[in-house]
Design an enzyme around this catalytic site. Structure first.
Site, PDB file in Angstrom:
ATOM      1  N   ILE A 101       0.836  -1.192   0.000  1.00 24.82           N
ATOM      2  CA  ILE A 101       0.000   0.000   0.000  1.00 24.82           C
ATOM      3  C   ILE A 101       0.875   1.248   0.000  1.00 24.82           C
ATOM      4  O   ILE A 101       2.004   1.220   0.507  1.00 24.82           O
ATOM      5  CB  ILE A 101      -0.955  -0.011   1.223  1.00 24.82           C
ATOM      6  CG1 ILE A 101      -1.925   1.178   1.185  1.00 24.82           C
ATOM      7  CG2 ILE A 101      -0.204  -0.097   2.530  1.00 24.82           C
ATOM      8  CD1 ILE A 101      -3.037   1.117   2.220  1.00 24.82           C
ATOM      9  N   CYS A 102       0.361   2.310  -0.576  1.00 24.96           N
ATOM     10  CA  CYS A 102       0.972   3.631  -0.532  1.00 24.96           C
ATOM     11  C   CYS A 102       2.276   3.649  -1.337  1.00 24.96           C
ATOM     12  O   CYS A 102       2.263   3.477  -2.545  1.00 24.96           O
ATOM     13  CB  CYS A 102       1.153   4.050   0.921  1.00 24.96           C
ATOM     14  SG  CYS A 102       1.476   5.806   1.181  1.00 24.96           S
TER      15      CYS A 102
END
Length: 182
Positions: A101-102
Protein backbone atom coordinates in the site's frame (compact mmCIF):
# COMPACT_ATOMS: atom_id res chain seq x y z
CA UNK A 1 -5.38 -20.31 10.26
CA UNK A 2 -3.83 -18.12 7.56
CA UNK A 3 -0.64 -16.30 8.47
CA UNK A 4 0.54 -12.93 7.13
CA UNK A 5 3.94 -11.27 7.62
CA UNK A 6 3.68 -7.48 8.00
CA UNK A 7 7.17 -6.12 7.29
CA UNK A 8 8.22 -2.90 9.04
CA UNK A 9 11.42 -0.91 8.66
CA UNK A 10 12.02 2.46 10.29
CA UNK A 11 9.82 5.12 8.71
CA UNK A 12 6.77 2.89 8.12
CA UNK A 13 3.37 4.62 7.85
CA UNK A 14 1.77 4.00 11.24
CA UNK A 15 -1.88 4.42 10.25
CA UNK A 16 -1.53 1.84 7.49
CA UNK A 17 0.49 -0.66 9.51
CA UNK A 18 -1.77 -0.64 12.55
CA UNK A 19 -4.96 -0.72 10.46
CA UNK A 20 -3.72 -3.72 8.48
CA UNK A 21 -2.57 -5.63 11.56
CA UNK A 22 -5.76 -4.88 13.49
CA UNK A 23 -8.26 -5.71 10.73
CA UNK A 24 -6.46 -8.94 9.81
CA UNK A 25 -6.46 -10.07 13.44
CA UNK A 26 -10.16 -9.24 13.74
CA UNK A 27 -10.64 -11.58 10.78
CA UNK A 28 -8.87 -14.44 12.54
CA UNK A 29 -5.76 -14.09 10.39
CA UNK A 30 -2.50 -14.38 12.28
CA UNK A 31 -0.59 -11.22 11.39
CA UNK A 32 3.03 -11.36 12.48
CA UNK A 33 4.88 -8.05 12.69
CA UNK A 34 8.39 -8.53 11.34
CA UNK A 35 11.00 -5.87 12.10
CA UNK A 36 13.37 -5.53 9.18
CA UNK A 37 16.33 -4.23 11.22
CA UNK A 38 15.43 -5.50 14.69
CA UNK A 39 12.26 -5.68 16.75
CA UNK A 40 12.11 -2.00 17.76
CA UNK A 41 10.78 -0.09 14.77
CA UNK A 42 10.00 3.63 14.68
CA UNK A 43 7.35 4.94 12.30
CA UNK A 44 7.34 8.04 10.13
CA UNK A 45 5.57 10.00 12.88
CA UNK A 46 7.61 8.72 15.82
CA UNK A 47 5.34 5.86 16.93
CA UNK A 48 7.37 2.87 18.06
CA UNK A 49 6.21 -0.69 17.53
CA UNK A 50 7.87 -3.72 19.06
CA UNK A 51 7.76 -6.35 16.33
CA UNK A 52 6.86 -9.96 17.03
CA UNK A 53 10.05 -11.16 15.35
CA UNK A 54 13.13 -9.99 13.52
CA UNK A 55 13.63 -10.40 9.77
CA UNK A 56 16.73 -12.53 10.40
CA UNK A 57 14.35 -15.31 11.52
CA UNK A 58 12.02 -14.95 8.51
CA UNK A 59 11.04 -18.04 6.50
CA UNK A 60 8.76 -17.78 3.46
CA UNK A 61 7.37 -21.24 4.20
CA UNK A 62 5.83 -19.92 7.45
CA UNK A 63 3.46 -17.51 5.68
CA UNK A 64 0.54 -17.34 3.25
CA UNK A 65 1.12 -13.66 2.46
CA UNK A 66 3.64 -10.86 2.86
CA UNK A 67 2.32 -7.34 3.41
CA UNK A 68 4.09 -3.99 3.14
CA UNK A 69 2.66 -0.78 4.58
CA UNK A 70 3.76 2.56 3.13
CA UNK A 71 6.07 5.22 4.42
CA UNK A 72 8.85 6.77 2.36
CA UNK A 73 11.87 5.83 4.49
CA UNK A 74 10.51 2.33 5.17
CA UNK A 75 10.15 1.64 1.48
CA UNK A 76 13.38 3.36 0.49
CA UNK A 77 15.18 0.89 2.76
CA UNK A 78 13.30 -2.13 1.38
CA UNK A 79 13.54 -1.00 -2.26
CA UNK A 80 17.36 -1.09 -2.00
CA UNK A 81 17.61 -4.44 -0.22
CA UNK A 82 18.56 -7.37 -2.44
CA UNK A 83 17.99 -9.78 0.47
CA UNK A 84 14.41 -8.49 0.76
CA UNK A 85 13.90 -8.62 -3.02
CA UNK A 86 14.94 -12.28 -2.91
CA UNK A 87 12.18 -12.97 -0.35
CA UNK A 88 9.58 -11.19 -2.49
CA UNK A 89 10.66 -13.15 -5.58
CA UNK A 90 10.36 -16.39 -3.60
CA UNK A 91 6.80 -15.44 -2.58
CA UNK A 92 6.02 -14.65 -6.21
CA UNK A 93 7.61 -17.85 -7.57
CA UNK A 94 5.44 -19.85 -5.16
CA UNK A 95 2.36 -17.80 -6.15
CA UNK A 96 1.90 -16.74 -2.52
CA UNK A 97 0.03 -13.50 -1.93
CA UNK A 98 1.90 -10.19 -1.84
CA UNK A 99 0.31 -6.94 -0.67
CA UNK A 100 1.59 -3.37 -0.75
CA UNK A 101 0.00 0.00 0.00
CA UNK A 102 0.97 3.63 -0.53
CA UNK A 103 4.71 3.86 -1.37
CA UNK A 104 5.26 0.11 -0.96
CA UNK A 105 4.45 -0.90 -4.58
CA UNK A 106 7.78 0.84 -5.30
CA UNK A 107 9.49 -2.06 -3.46
CA UNK A 108 7.54 -4.60 -5.51
CA UNK A 109 8.61 -2.84 -8.70
CA UNK A 110 12.25 -2.80 -7.55
CA UNK A 111 12.09 -6.54 -6.84
CA UNK A 112 10.46 -7.32 -10.18
CA UNK A 113 7.25 -8.81 -8.73
CA UNK A 114 4.77 -6.03 -9.52
CA UNK A 115 2.28 -7.17 -12.13
CA UNK A 116 0.66 -5.43 -15.12
CA UNK A 117 -1.92 -3.51 -13.09
CA UNK A 118 -1.30 -1.70 -9.81
CA UNK A 119 -2.02 1.39 -7.79
CA UNK A 120 0.03 3.36 -5.27
CA UNK A 121 0.25 6.73 -3.53
CA UNK A 122 -0.08 9.46 -6.19
CA UNK A 123 3.32 10.32 -7.60
CA UNK A 124 5.02 7.03 -6.72
CA UNK A 125 4.11 5.61 -10.12
CA UNK A 126 6.99 7.82 -11.36
CA UNK A 127 9.44 6.05 -9.00
CA UNK A 128 8.02 2.67 -10.01
CA UNK A 129 8.28 3.64 -13.69
CA UNK A 130 6.29 0.69 -15.03
CA UNK A 131 3.27 0.61 -17.29
CA UNK A 132 0.02 -0.53 -15.70
CA UNK A 133 -0.61 2.23 -13.17
CA UNK A 134 -4.37 2.18 -12.55
CA UNK A 135 -4.36 5.65 -10.98
CA UNK A 136 -7.38 6.42 -8.86
CA UNK A 137 -9.71 4.04 -10.73
CA UNK A 138 -9.78 1.73 -7.73
CA UNK A 139 -8.54 1.92 -4.15
CA UNK A 140 -7.51 -1.74 -4.28
CA UNK A 141 -6.04 -3.37 -7.38
CA UNK A 142 -5.53 -7.13 -7.74
CA UNK A 143 -3.37 -8.66 -10.43
CA UNK A 144 -2.53 -12.34 -10.12
CA UNK A 145 -1.11 -12.87 -6.60
CA UNK A 146 -0.37 -9.17 -5.97
CA UNK A 147 -2.72 -6.66 -4.30
CA UNK A 148 -1.95 -2.95 -4.09
CA UNK A 149 -3.69 0.05 -2.56
CA UNK A 150 -3.34 3.83 -2.58
CA UNK A 151 -2.64 5.22 0.90
CA UNK A 152 -3.70 5.90 4.48
CA UNK A 153 -7.37 6.55 3.72
CA UNK A 154 -7.65 3.27 1.78
CA UNK A 155 -5.93 1.08 4.41
CA UNK A 156 -9.16 -0.27 5.92
CA UNK A 157 -10.64 -1.10 2.52
CA UNK A 158 -7.36 -2.81 1.60
CA UNK A 159 -7.26 -4.78 4.85
CA UNK A 160 -10.86 -5.90 4.38
CA UNK A 161 -10.06 -7.05 0.83
CA UNK A 162 -7.23 -9.16 2.26
CA UNK A 163 -9.59 -10.62 4.89
CA UNK A 164 -12.04 -11.51 2.12
CA UNK A 165 -9.28 -13.24 0.10
CA UNK A 166 -7.79 -15.16 3.02
CA UNK A 167 -10.77 -15.83 5.31
CA UNK A 168 -13.75 -15.77 2.97
CA UNK A 169 -16.93 -13.79 2.37
CA UNK A 170 -18.63 -14.60 5.71
CA UNK A 171 -15.70 -13.46 7.85
CA UNK A 172 -15.26 -10.41 5.62
CA UNK A 173 -18.91 -9.44 6.12
CA UNK A 174 -18.70 -9.93 9.91
CA UNK A 175 -15.53 -7.86 10.26
CA UNK A 176 -16.82 -5.18 7.90
CA UNK A 177 -20.08 -4.87 9.87
CA UNK A 178 -18.24 -4.78 13.20
CA UNK A 179 -16.05 -1.94 11.95
CA UNK A 180 -19.10 -0.02 10.63
CA UNK A 181 -17.37 0.15 7.25
CA UNK A 182 -19.62 1.25 4.40
Amino acid sequence: MKKVAVILADGYEESEAVTLIDVLRRGGIKSVVVGYDGINVIGAHGIKIVADTDFSEFKVSDFDMILLPGGFKNNEILSKSEKFHKILREFDDKKLKIGAICAAPWVLGSAGVLKNSYTCYPGFEKKINLAGFAGDKSNVVRDENVMTSRGPATAMEFALAIVKDLAGENVYNEVKAGLLFK
